[in-house]
Design a protein around this motif. Structure first.
Motif, short mmCIF file in Angstrom:
data_model
loop_
_atom_site.label_atom_id
_atom_site.label_comp_id
_atom_site.label_asym_id
_atom_site.label_seq_id
_atom_site.Cartn_x
_atom_site.Cartn_y
_atom_site.Cartn_z
N ALA A 53 18.36 12.08 8.74
CA ALA A 53 16.78 12.53 8.15
C ALA A 53 16.98 12.13 6.60
O ALA A 53 15.60 11.99 6.53
N PHE A 54 17.52 12.07 5.59
CA PHE A 54 17.92 11.95 5.14
C PHE A 54 17.42 10.47 4.67
O PHE A 54 16.70 10.02 3.95
N THR A 55 18.36 9.41 5.55
CA THR A 55 17.78 8.30 5.44
C THR A 55 16.54 8.02 5.49
O THR A 55 15.58 6.40 5.11
N GLU A 56 15.94 8.55 6.96
CA GLU A 56 14.30 8.32 7.89
C GLU A 56 13.30 8.43 5.96
O GLU A 56 12.47 8.26 6.01
N ALA A 57 13.89 9.05 5.85
CA ALA A 57 12.70 9.86 4.50
C ALA A 57 13.41 9.23 3.35
O ALA A 57 11.81 8.51 3.34
N THR A 58 13.81 8.48 3.00
CA THR A 58 13.80 7.28 1.94
C THR A 58 13.29 6.25 2.71
O THR A 58 12.99 5.28 1.93
N VAL A 59 14.41 5.76 3.81
CA VAL A 59 13.29 4.11 3.60
C VAL A 59 12.70 4.31 4.47
O VAL A 59 11.54 3.29 4.40
N GLY A 60 12.78 5.48 5.05
CA GLY A 60 11.15 5.33 6.57
C GLY A 60 9.66 5.45 6.18
O GLY A 60 8.75 5.00 5.92
N ALA A 61 9.84 6.29 5.04
CA ALA A 61 8.50 7.02 4.34
C ALA A 61 8.39 6.75 2.70
O ALA A 61 7.42 7.03 2.87
N GLY A 62 9.48 6.36 2.24
CA GLY A 62 9.37 5.69 1.27
C GLY A 62 9.44 4.72 0.64
O GLY A 62 7.95 3.96 0.74
N VAL A 63 10.58 3.74 1.04
CA VAL A 63 10.79 2.68 0.88
C VAL A 63 9.81 1.50 1.27
O VAL A 63 8.72 0.84 0.63
N SER A 64 9.72 1.09 3.05
CA SER A 64 9.21 1.09 4.00
C SER A 64 7.56 1.03 3.29
O SER A 64 6.28 -0.57 3.32
N SER A 65 7.05 1.89 2.62
CA SER A 65 5.41 2.25 2.93
C SER A 65 5.11 2.01 1.24
O SER A 65 4.17 1.30 1.68
N VAL A 66 5.79 1.95 0.42
CA VAL A 66 6.02 0.84 -0.27
C VAL A 66 5.70 -0.54 -0.64
O VAL A 66 4.86 -1.27 -0.59
N LEU A 67 6.50 -0.72 0.52
CA LEU A 67 6.41 -2.64 0.87
C LEU A 67 5.29 -3.10 1.26
O LEU A 67 4.91 -3.71 1.22
N PHE A 68 4.88 -1.84 1.96
CA PHE A 68 3.68 -2.45 3.20
C PHE A 68 2.32 -1.94 2.36
O PHE A 68 1.66 -2.96 2.33
N ILE A 69 2.19 -1.13 1.35
CA ILE A 69 1.24 -0.97 0.48
C ILE A 69 1.22 -2.13 -0.48
O ILE A 69 -0.20 -2.72 -0.74
N ALA A 70 2.74 -2.54 -1.08
CA ALA A 70 1.99 -3.49 -2.25
C ALA A 70 1.75 -5.23 -1.45
O ALA A 70 1.11 -6.25 -1.85
N ALA A 71 2.51 -5.08 -0.16
CA ALA A 71 2.19 -6.69 0.86
C ALA A 71 0.30 -6.69 0.85
O ALA A 71 -0.61 -7.68 0.75
N ILE A 72 -0.16 -5.15 1.44
CA ILE A 72 -1.67 -5.30 1.86
C ILE A 72 -2.79 -5.20 0.02
O ILE A 72 -3.65 -6.23 0.74
N PHE A 73 -1.86 -5.15 -0.42
CA PHE A 73 -2.97 -5.35 -1.96
C PHE A 73 -3.11 -6.32 -2.21
O PHE A 73 -3.02 -7.35 -2.96
N ARG A 74 -2.41 -7.19 -1.98
CA ARG A 74 -1.59 -8.73 -2.25
C ARG A 74 -2.62 -9.65 -1.29
O ARG A 74 -2.71 -10.94 -1.24
N THR A 75 -3.00 -9.16 -0.27
CA THR A 75 -3.79 -9.79 1.07
C THR A 75 -4.77 -9.34 1.13
O THR A 75 -5.56 -8.05 0.59
N THR A 76 -5.20 -9.23 2.67
CA THR A 76 -6.56 -8.84 2.71
C THR A 76 -6.14 -7.46 2.99
O THR A 76 -5.24 -6.87 3.71
N ARG A 77 -7.04 -6.21 2.95
CA ARG A 77 -7.10 -4.38 3.49
C ARG A 77 -7.54 -4.69 4.79
O ARG A 77 -6.76 -3.54 6.09
N ARG A 78 -8.91 -5.82 5.60
CA ARG A 78 -9.04 -5.40 6.74
C ARG A 78 -8.84 -6.16 7.80
O ARG A 78 -8.66 -7.40 7.51
N SER A 79 -8.25 -6.10 9.43
CA SER A 79 -8.32 -7.33 10.25
C SER A 79 -9.57 -7.62 10.44
O SER A 79 -10.21 -6.89 10.32
#
Length: 81
Positions: A53-79
């Motif tokens: 659960a701790f690993t899922e919280a840090t990696v799944g909800a934390g790090v990957s969400s931040v990386l995805f948001i950073a990638a979206i702001f560097r590209t287009t938001r809508r498909s």
């Protein structure tokens, strides 16, 4: 374990998965994916696997969400679909 709570969280996980697949806004999909990861974290904690659960919280909800948001702001938001 409280089976009613597990069933309710599992239903929310399924709803989040369906919504994340069908949403057109990428930022919204990332937010729903973060909620999905957090709900999975709750399920793992409810089952007694606190380390998972701790690993899922840090990696799944934390790090990957931040990386995805950073990638979206560097590209287009809508498909384009």
């Amino acid at each position: 374990m409280i089976w009613e709570l597990d069933l309710f969280i599992l239903a929310l996980v399924v709803v989040c998965a369906v919504v994340a697949i069908n949403i057109r806004d990428l930022l919204g999909a990332v937010v729903i994916f973060g909620v999905y990861s957090f709900l999975m974290c709750l399920l793992w904690a409810e089952m007694g696997a606190v380390d998972v659960a701790f690993t899922e919280a840090t990696v799944g909800a934390g790090v990957s969400s931040v990386l995805f948001i950073a990638a979206i702001f560097r590209t287009t938001r809508r498909s384009k679909d």
